[in-house]
Design a protein around this motif. Structure first.
Motif, PDB file in Angstrom:
ATOM      1  N   ILE A 122      72.895  27.718 168.653  1.00 20.85           N
ATOM      2  CA  ILE A 122      73.896  28.538 167.961  1.00 20.85           C
ATOM      3  C   ILE A 122      73.303  29.886 167.573  1.00 20.85           C
ATOM      4  O   ILE A 122      74.012  30.897 167.521  1.00 20.85           O
ATOM      5  CB  ILE A 122      74.422  27.789 166.722  1.00 20.85           C
ATOM      6  CG1 ILE A 122      75.024  26.444 167.122  1.00 20.85           C
ATOM      7  CG2 ILE A 122      75.453  28.613 165.980  1.00 20.85           C
ATOM      8  CD1 ILE A 122      75.574  25.656 165.958  1.00 20.85           C
ATOM      9  N   GLU A 123      72.028  29.927 167.318  1.00 20.37           N
ATOM     10  CA  GLU A 123      71.398  31.204 166.939  1.00 20.37           C
ATOM     11  C   GLU A 123      71.499  32.213 168.071  1.00 20.37           C
ATOM     12  O   GLU A 123      71.680  33.416 167.826  1.00 20.37           O
ATOM     13  CB  GLU A 123      69.941  30.958 166.558  1.00 20.37           C
ATOM     14  CG  GLU A 123      69.275  32.134 165.864  1.00 20.37           C
ATOM     15  CD  GLU A 123      69.959  32.494 164.554  1.00 20.37           C
ATOM     16  OE1 GLU A 123      69.942  33.696 164.197  1.00 20.37           O
ATOM     17  OE2 GLU A 123      70.508  31.576 163.902  1.00 20.37           O
ATOM     18  N   TYR A 124      71.392  31.726 169.320  1.00 21.42           N
ATOM     19  CA  TYR A 124      71.576  32.653 170.442  1.00 21.42           C
ATOM     20  C   TYR A 124      73.019  33.139 170.478  1.00 21.42           C
ATOM     21  O   TYR A 124      73.277  34.323 170.764  1.00 21.42           O
ATOM     22  CB  TYR A 124      71.220  31.960 171.761  1.00 21.42           C
ATOM     23  CG  TYR A 124      71.579  32.786 172.978  1.00 21.42           C
ATOM     24  CD1 TYR A 124      70.737  33.789 173.447  1.00 21.42           C
ATOM     25  CD2 TYR A 124      72.785  32.575 173.649  1.00 21.42           C
ATOM     26  CE1 TYR A 124      71.080  34.558 174.547  1.00 21.42           C
ATOM     27  CE2 TYR A 124      73.136  33.336 174.750  1.00 21.42           C
ATOM     28  CZ  TYR A 124      72.282  34.324 175.200  1.00 21.42           C
ATOM     29  OH  TYR A 124      72.632  35.084 176.284  1.00 21.42           O
ATOM     30  N   ALA A 125      73.972  32.253 170.218  1.00 22.46           N
ATOM     31  CA  ALA A 125      75.377  32.666 170.204  1.00 22.46           C
ATOM     32  C   ALA A 125      75.627  33.702 169.112  1.00 22.46           C
ATOM     33  O   ALA A 125      76.423  34.636 169.301  1.00 22.46           O
ATOM     34  CB  ALA A 125      76.273  31.450 170.008  1.00 22.46           C
ATOM     35  N   ARG A 126      74.947  33.577 167.974  1.00 22.13           N
ATOM     36  CA  ARG A 126      75.097  34.577 166.911  1.00 22.13           C
ATOM     37  C   ARG A 126      74.518  35.918 167.339  1.00 22.13           C
ATOM     38  O   ARG A 126      75.112  36.975 167.093  1.00 22.13           O
ATOM     39  CB  ARG A 126      74.395  34.069 165.645  1.00 22.13           C
ATOM     40  CG  ARG A 126      74.582  34.947 164.426  1.00 22.13           C
ATOM     41  CD  ARG A 126      74.091  34.231 163.171  1.00 22.13           C
ATOM     42  NE  ARG A 126      74.278  35.058 161.997  1.00 22.13           N
ATOM     43  CZ  ARG A 126      73.367  35.878 161.493  1.00 22.13           C
ATOM     44  NH1 ARG A 126      72.169  35.962 162.075  1.00 22.13           N
ATOM     45  NH2 ARG A 126      73.624  36.600 160.418  1.00 22.13           N
ATOM     46  N   TRP A 127      73.369  35.877 168.017  1.00 21.60           N
ATOM     47  CA  TRP A 127      72.782  37.132 168.511  1.00 21.60           C
ATOM     48  C   TRP A 127      73.666  37.752 169.577  1.00 21.60           C
ATOM     49  O   TRP A 127      73.874  38.970 169.597  1.00 21.60           O
ATOM     50  CB  TRP A 127      71.403  36.838 169.088  1.00 21.60           C
ATOM     51  CG  TRP A 127      70.788  38.013 169.790  1.00 21.60           C
ATOM     52  CD1 TRP A 127      70.101  39.050 169.234  1.00 21.60           C
ATOM     53  CD2 TRP A 127      70.817  38.272 171.193  1.00 21.60           C
ATOM     54  NE1 TRP A 127      69.696  39.948 170.190  1.00 21.60           N
ATOM     55  CE2 TRP A 127      70.126  39.493 171.418  1.00 21.60           C
ATOM     56  CE3 TRP A 127      71.358  37.596 172.288  1.00 21.60           C
ATOM     57  CZ2 TRP A 127      69.968  40.038 172.685  1.00 21.60           C
ATOM     58  CZ3 TRP A 127      71.204  38.139 173.555  1.00 21.60           C
ATOM     59  CH2 TRP A 127      70.513  39.342 173.753  1.00 21.60           C
ATOM     60  N   ALA A 184      75.860  31.103 157.258  1.00 21.83           N
ATOM     61  CA  ALA A 184      76.635  29.886 156.998  1.00 21.83           C
ATOM     62  C   ALA A 184      78.087  30.054 157.445  1.00 21.83           C
ATOM     63  O   ALA A 184      78.682  29.146 158.046  1.00 21.83           O
ATOM     64  CB  ALA A 184      76.563  29.524 155.521  1.00 21.83           C
ATOM     65  N   THR A 185      78.679  31.219 157.165  1.00 22.76           N
ATOM     66  CA  THR A 185      80.066  31.457 157.583  1.00 22.76           C
ATOM     67  C   THR A 185      80.180  31.482 159.099  1.00 22.76           C
ATOM     68  O   THR A 185      81.140  30.949 159.676  1.00 22.76           O
ATOM     69  CB  THR A 185      80.568  32.781 156.991  1.00 22.76           C
ATOM     70  OG1 THR A 185      80.452  32.735 155.570  1.00 22.76           O
ATOM     71  CG2 THR A 185      82.015  33.020 157.369  1.00 22.76           C
ATOM     72  N   PHE A 186      79.214  32.099 159.768  1.00 19.40           N
ATOM     73  CA  PHE A 186      79.245  32.138 161.231  1.00 19.40           C
ATOM     74  C   PHE A 186      79.133  30.725 161.807  1.00 19.40           C
ATOM     75  O   PHE A 186      79.827  30.391 162.771  1.00 19.40           O
ATOM     76  CB  PHE A 186      78.113  33.006 161.763  1.00 19.40           C
ATOM     77  CG  PHE A 186      78.066  33.078 163.269  1.00 19.40           C
ATOM     78  CD1 PHE A 186      78.840  34.008 163.949  1.00 19.40           C
ATOM     79  CD2 PHE A 186      77.269  32.205 164.000  1.00 19.40           C
ATOM     80  CE1 PHE A 186      78.806  34.066 165.335  1.00 19.40           C
ATOM     81  CE2 PHE A 186      77.227  32.258 165.370  1.00 19.40           C
ATOM     82  CZ  PHE A 186      77.997  33.187 166.050  1.00 19.40           C
TER      83      PHE A 186
END
Length: 663
Positions: A153-158, A179-181
């Protein structure tokens, strides 16, 4: 005057005048997702509004007369609304007549759910107050992950930050907190498997957006599906060499019968074509099978079908199904010209699926998966469906050969699969009852009928892959191999007469046996078997796999264009070296063959050992497909009660070596 209602409504001048829209039907069940106090408040309003509209509350007993202030025959709707407001005010509710009117209008338009006070109900919005630009960027990141490798998920956020910066500029749209993301991403990626299995993610993306189509089939063979998949079992190919093989199957949609299933090193067009021949050929009883597997002991109408097809006398309990339409994917073995010609020769409708559309042939996909879970996991050498489900040192387990697994599969299909109740075979009148494939075939054959179709020796040759070559003075050359015999004399340097193929001759060959080819006689009809001219120097049967491997080895050794004799000798050395096994001791002069050489030789020999319909050898009459297999007591002559002696094959006579011997 009394008029019958049916006659009144059937009259041409009958019409309903002044009819308004019917009020929506409210249901208290729709309030289940609301808090208890909110739902009770809506039901409280429903009782009062029904009394305003009809004069009686919903729970009033039968025969109750409306109260005067709510009697529709005496008071108008506005007067009843003012009376209800006054009554509620006396009970301590500060509600005006205008509020009662507004609630009454909502109730008539949408039922009990329309009078819910949504200020007291929790918000059920999926995205809440999220920025639409952020939502759009997250959806784009999720769409990009379908064909990509699985990431976190961290890659998706980036990636979402990169998309927002490219579309709106850097730091223009504010990113939500971590947290919201995460909460927003979990809602948008539900059921997509963005951070899960890549195979599952692609499979879900390939599903159609609309509802799945349900095929209506009413006869065996009306619609059949074919496919192949790697078998999740390690097999012993040759000299103990482990390897993977493939399972190719053909399933009937109407009865869920696996009409044919073969295990091969790799699925080629000839395997798909011969699979059709196996579907048209009965499954004979084999030595060691119990009598309960006979067709005469099953639910199939054996006695009546025996009058139409005498081959069924010694058949096992697996029906013979003639395909009418075959659905397949776009694998090379199925879209090949050879498989299309086989379907055309057998008058079968060929129907390929759209690219990457497994949902268009779900029955064979699920059937092959069922074979893996119900059959393969019980075999020694089971690998598991994926690498993460595999065990350790599986290759060290005692492994079955491909021939033995094929025999096990044939018996399992007759004993287990054809007698297993299938969830997809249900009686429409009694959905709780399920049928077995044999029971479904027996019921459908009563209405669809049965017409036998027996294949001859020439029919099997027709199913082989075809190529077009010229008949030269030296014979026929295919892949640097020359085939020749005396029967080709009248056809040398002569046109075949097939102008659309540049007057070349049609030649059929088996990729697993390069020793023979069959030339179609375009002048008089029939087939001409032609051997390879080096057949005497290479006694072992081999196919294109060993030939191409030997040619590649010669090229790596510096031979830019190896001759036919060199390739033939290399093939012989390859098979001989792999058959000798590893050298023993430090002083052994026999080099240990590489695992690649052993694997090629093992797969070549295993392909030549697979049972089933075999091609006729030149000079031998075609075998009858209805001949029963001999039993164990018929094969022995009474003198083989002891252990069988080791068979030592004779070597090939070499006159040059014989001349060097000293007598």
């Amino acid at each position: 005057m009394l008029v019958d209602q049916a006659q009144l409504q059937a009259a041409e001048d009958f019409a309903v005048l002044g009819a308004g829209e019917r009020a929506a039907l409210g249901s208290a069940a729709l309030l289940g997702h609301l808090p208890t106090e909110v739902a009770d408040r809506a039901l409280w309003w429903q009782r009062h509004l029904v009394e305003v509209l009809t004069g009686l509350s919903p729970d009033a007993p039968a025969g109750t007369r409306p109260r005067p202030e709510y009697d529709p025959a005496v008071r108008s709707l506005a007067e009843r609304e003012r009376s209800k407001a006054a009554e509620l005010a006396a009970l301590g509710e500060e509600i005006s007549a205008r509020t009662v009117k507004r609630k009454r209008q909502r109730y008539e338009a949408g039922g009990v759910e329309a009078v819910v006070d949504h200020r007291l109900a929790p918000h059920a919005s999926l995205l809440g107050r999220a920025d639409p630009s952020v939502v759009s960027a997250i959806r784009q990141a999720i769409a990009e992950s379908v064909d990509a490798s699985t990431r976190t998920i961290e890659y998706a956020r980036w990636r979402t930050e990169q998309i927002l910066a490219a579309e709106h500029g850097k730091d223009v749209v504010e990113m939500p907190s971590r947290a919201t993301f995460y909460r927003l991403f979990a809602k948008l990626s539900g059921g997509v498997h963005v951070t899960g299995s890549a195979r599952t993610r692609r499979s879900l993306a390939d599903q159609p957006e609309g509802p799945f189509r349900y095929e209506q089939v009413a006869a065996p063979g009306e619609l059949m599906q074919i496919d192949s998949t790697p078998l999740d079992v390690l097999v012993r190919l040759d000299e103990g060499m482990p390897g993977r093989v493939e399972l190719c199957g053909l399933v009937d949609v109407a009865t869920r019968t696996i009409a044919a299933a073969v295990i091969r090193p790799t699925t080629k067009s000839v395997d798909a074509s011969l699979l059709l021949a196996r579907a048209l050929t009965l499954e004979p009883m084999r030595p060691g099978w119990i009598d309960a597997l006979k067709m005469s002991r099953s639910v199939l109408p054996h006695r009546r079908l025996l009058f139409l097809d005498e081959r069924l006398e010694h058949a096992a309990a697996r029906p013979v199904i003639i395909p009418e339409t075959i659905v397949c994917d776009r694998g090379k073995a199925f879209i090949s010209e050879n498989f299309r010609n086989a379907c055309r020769a057998l008058e079968i409708t060929f129907q390929p699926c759209h690219p990457r559309s497994p949902a268009e042939k779900p029955h064979i996909e699920r059937t092959l998966e069922s074979v893996a879970t119900m059959f393969c996991q019980f075999l020694s050498g089971y690998l598991g469906r994926t690498a993460e489900h595999g065990g350790r040192n599986v290759e060290d387990e005692p492994l079955w050969s491909m021939l033995e697994i094929q025999e096990f599969l044939n018996e399992w299909l007759v004993a287990k699969w054809q007698n297993r109740r299938h969830d997809g075979l249900r009686d429409p009148g009694s959905p709780g009852r399920t049928f077995t494939p044999n029971e479904k075939h027996a019921s459908l054959i009563e209405s669809a009928g049965y017409v036998p179709l027996a294949l001859g020796a020439d029919d099997y040759v027709e199913l082989l892959p075809a190529t077009w070559r010229a008949v030269n003075s030296y014979g026929i050359k295919i892949n640097h191999r020359v085939y020749d015999n005396a029967e080709l004399g009248p056809f040398r340097r002569q046109p075949s007469g097939v102008t659309r193929k540049r007057d070349l001759w049609e030649i059929h060959r088996d990729p697993y046996d390069a020793n023979w080819v069959w030339v179609r006689n375009h002048w008089e009809g029939g087939w001409i078997p032609v051997p390879w001219k080096h057949l005497g120097s290479v006694p072992q049967p081999f196919g294109d796999l060993a030939w191409n491997h030997a040619a590649a080895d010669l090229r790596r050794q510096g031979e830019s264009d190896p001759t036919e004799e060199q390739i033939a000798q290399a093939v012989t050395e390859l098979l001989t070296k792999a058959g000798q096994g590893p050298g023993s001791g430090k002083g052994s002069r026999t080099p240990r063959p590489s695992r690649r050489d052993q694997r090629v030789a093992a797969r070549t020999r295993a392909a030549a050992e697979v049972p089933g319909p075999r091609l006729p050898k030149p000079g031998t009459p075609p075998a009858r497909t209805d001949d029963p297999l001999p039993h164990d007591d018929e094969e022995r002559d009474g003198t083989q009660d002891g252990p069988i002696a080791k068979v030592i094959p004779l070597g090939v006579f070499d006159p040059f070596k014989e001349a060097d011997k000293r007598w």
